[in-house]
Design a protein around this motif. Structure first.
Motif, PDB file in Angstrom:
ATOM      1  N   PHE A 139     -49.156 -32.283  -1.239  1.00 47.83           N
ATOM      2  CA  PHE A 139     -49.636 -31.516  -2.104  1.00 47.83           C
ATOM      3  C   PHE A 139     -50.773 -30.887  -1.587  1.00 47.83           C
ATOM      4  CE2 PHE A 139     -46.719 -33.794  -5.243  1.00 47.83           C
ATOM      5  CZ  PHE A 139     -45.912 -32.912  -5.492  1.00 47.83           C
ATOM      6  N   SER A 140     -51.809 -31.902  -0.951  1.00 50.95           N
ATOM      7  CA  SER A 140     -53.039 -31.112  -0.170  1.00 50.95           C
ATOM      8  C   SER A 140     -52.786 -30.150   0.588  1.00 50.95           C
ATOM      9  CB  SER A 140     -53.652 -32.416   0.235  1.00 50.95           C
ATOM     10  OG  SER A 140     -53.998 -33.231  -0.940  1.00 50.95           O
ATOM     11  N   ARG A 141     -51.539 -30.494   1.565  1.00 52.13           N
ATOM     12  CA  ARG A 141     -51.354 -29.525   2.675  1.00 52.13           C
ATOM     13  C   ARG A 141     -50.801 -28.184   1.874  1.00 52.13           C
ATOM     14  NH1 ARG A 141     -51.143 -29.967   7.783  1.00 52.13           N
ATOM     15  NH2 ARG A 141     -51.437 -32.019   7.603  1.00 52.13           N
ATOM     16  N   LYS A 142     -50.079 -28.024   0.902  1.00 47.09           N
ATOM     17  CA  LYS A 142     -49.419 -27.041   0.177  1.00 47.09           C
ATOM     18  C   LYS A 142     -50.634 -26.219  -0.248  1.00 47.09           C
ATOM     19  CE  LYS A 142     -44.977 -29.001  -0.608  1.00 47.09           C
ATOM     20  NZ  LYS A 142     -44.053 -29.543  -1.729  1.00 47.09           N
ATOM     21  N   SER A 232     -60.379 -31.009  -3.666  1.00 49.28           N
ATOM     22  CA  SER A 232     -59.480 -32.289  -3.918  1.00 49.28           C
ATOM     23  C   SER A 232     -58.264 -32.102  -4.832  1.00 49.28           C
ATOM     24  CB  SER A 232     -60.474 -33.453  -4.548  1.00 49.28           C
ATOM     25  OG  SER A 232     -61.085 -33.031  -5.826  1.00 49.28           O
ATOM     26  N   THR A 233     -57.476 -32.823  -4.802  1.00 49.28           N
ATOM     27  CA  THR A 233     -56.113 -32.910  -5.460  1.00 49.28           C
ATOM     28  C   THR A 233     -55.616 -34.055  -6.038  1.00 49.28           C
ATOM     29  OG1 THR A 233     -54.625 -33.067  -3.650  1.00 49.28           O
ATOM     30  CG2 THR A 233     -55.416 -30.819  -3.910  1.00 49.28           C
ATOM     31  N   SER A 234     -54.743 -34.089  -7.112  1.00 51.95           N
ATOM     32  CA  SER A 234     -54.143 -35.248  -7.405  1.00 51.95           C
ATOM     33  C   SER A 234     -52.684 -34.825  -8.254  1.00 51.95           C
ATOM     34  CB  SER A 234     -55.072 -36.328  -8.373  1.00 51.95           C
ATOM     35  OG  SER A 234     -55.186 -35.539  -9.553  1.00 51.95           O
ATOM     36  N   PHE A 273     -45.608 -25.875  -7.428  1.00 49.89           N
ATOM     37  CA  PHE A 273     -44.903 -25.408  -6.064  1.00 49.89           C
ATOM     38  C   PHE A 273     -43.504 -25.471  -6.432  1.00 49.89           C
ATOM     39  CE2 PHE A 273     -49.224 -27.144  -4.648  1.00 49.89           C
ATOM     40  CZ  PHE A 273     -49.390 -26.160  -3.910  1.00 49.89           C
ATOM     41  N   ASP A 274     -42.735 -24.392  -5.753  1.00 49.00           N
ATOM     42  CA  ASP A 274     -41.356 -24.432  -5.842  1.00 49.00           C
ATOM     43  C   ASP A 274     -40.840 -25.400  -4.781  1.00 49.00           C
ATOM     44  OD1 ASP A 274     -41.610 -22.833  -3.509  1.00 49.00           O
ATOM     45  OD2 ASP A 274     -41.100 -20.956  -4.503  1.00 49.00           O
TER      46      ASP A 274
END
Length: 305
Positions: A139-142, A232-234, A273-274
């Motif tokens: 998801f971080s890359r997306k 940052s993501t989670s 995201f889809d």
């Protein structure tokens, strides 16, 4: 001299120079390039060695097209710089050179000089991207790719930090090829973007290793002084807060000016995201668009000279 009088003197002088210029070029079209070398310095003062090969009309057309698109030719650092200043009794419009090697055409008319790029080539600000996750569907890359798509004025270079071997000080005298490649690509960038997941309230080991490798040799690391931004993501609601601030501590030590606002803690990434990996959440899209613009301005303010 009153403004009206200056205008009255300005227009005839400009008209006379261009009439004579075009008349000479039109009488002897076969010797256009030779005429440029002889006569053009009278009207356009630059060295004969830098005179281009296209005919006169092509040169002028190119110059004026560049003037009309001058804002697009500037790098972010130049775009936010002062546009003009005064020197003595004449007003000088600053050179709009977007690269160190670009040259200009200058049209002087009674103390006025307007400089424009002769080539439309210009330097695009490059951002090295380090994603703190190796998972294929990260998801971080997306998120990083979504930001790149929403920030067209920057060029994003995604680095494969998973291919970087572990840092070992014993190898510094003769560094592995993957270390050298990482350092060179970061050194070639104008700024660095870190987009990372959070592991155990901290930075993933693969990202920390890449930072350790790129920061060496001590005092000469590729990261030192480069403008940076952190996302940052989670999949949870906290948005990787712990990783974000642990990473800021390391970047502070490396003297990297980090974008302060807006802060980016993106939670609930599994719902953004889809199936094709495209961002579908409009709120996140708006946030990343604003974040990208803020990052552009941050790079312009803190670009290494």
């Amino acid at each position: 001299m009153p403004p009206r009088a200056r205008v009255i003197r300005f227009v005839p002088a400009l008209f006379f120079r261009f009439v004579v210029f075009f008349a000479i070029a039109g009488l002897l079209p076969g010797q256009c390039n030779d005429l440029l070398k002889i006569w053009l310095p009278v009207f356009v003062p630059f060295q004969p060695a830098s005179i281009p090969s296209p005919p006169l009309l092509g040169v002028l057309r190119q110059a004026w097209a560049a003037l009309a698109n001058r804002h697009a030719c500037l790098s972010p650092a130049e775009r936010f710089a002062p546009v003009a200043h005064r020197t003595g009794n004449a007003r000088w419009i600053r050179k709009m050179e977007s690269t160190a090697t670009s040259s200009i055409l200058s049209f002087p008319v009674r103390g006025w000089r307007i400089a424009t790029p002769r080539s439309m080539e210009f330097h695009m600000t490059k951002v090295a991207v380090l994603v703190g996750s190796l998972r294929k569907e990260s998801f971080s890359r997306k998120v990083a790719k979504a930001l790149a798509a929403l920030t067209p004025n920057l060029t994003f270079d995604f680095l494969d930090i998973g291919a970087v071997s572990y840092f070992n000080q014993d190898l510094e005298a003769s560094p592995p090829a993957d270390w050298t490649a990482l350092r060179e690509r970061i050194a070639a960038a104008d700024a660095v973007l870190f987009v990372t997941a959070e592991y155990n309230r901290s930075v993933p080991g693969v990202l920390k290793n890449a930072i350790d490798v790129a920061s060496r040799p001590y005092g000469q690391g590729a990261l030192a002084g480069k403008p940076a931004a952190i996302i940052s993501t989670s999949i949870g609601a906290i948005g990787g807060f712990g990783a974000n601030h642990h990473l800021r501590q390391s970047l502070c030590f490396l003297n990297m000016p980090v974008l302060e606002q807006p802060e980016a803690y993106i939670g609930g990434t599994s719902n953004l995201f889809d199936d094709a990996g495209q961002l579908t959440n409009e709120g996140t899209r708006d946030f990343l668009t604003g974040f990208g613009k803020a990052f552009e301005q941050h790079i312009a303010r803190n670009a290494k000279r």
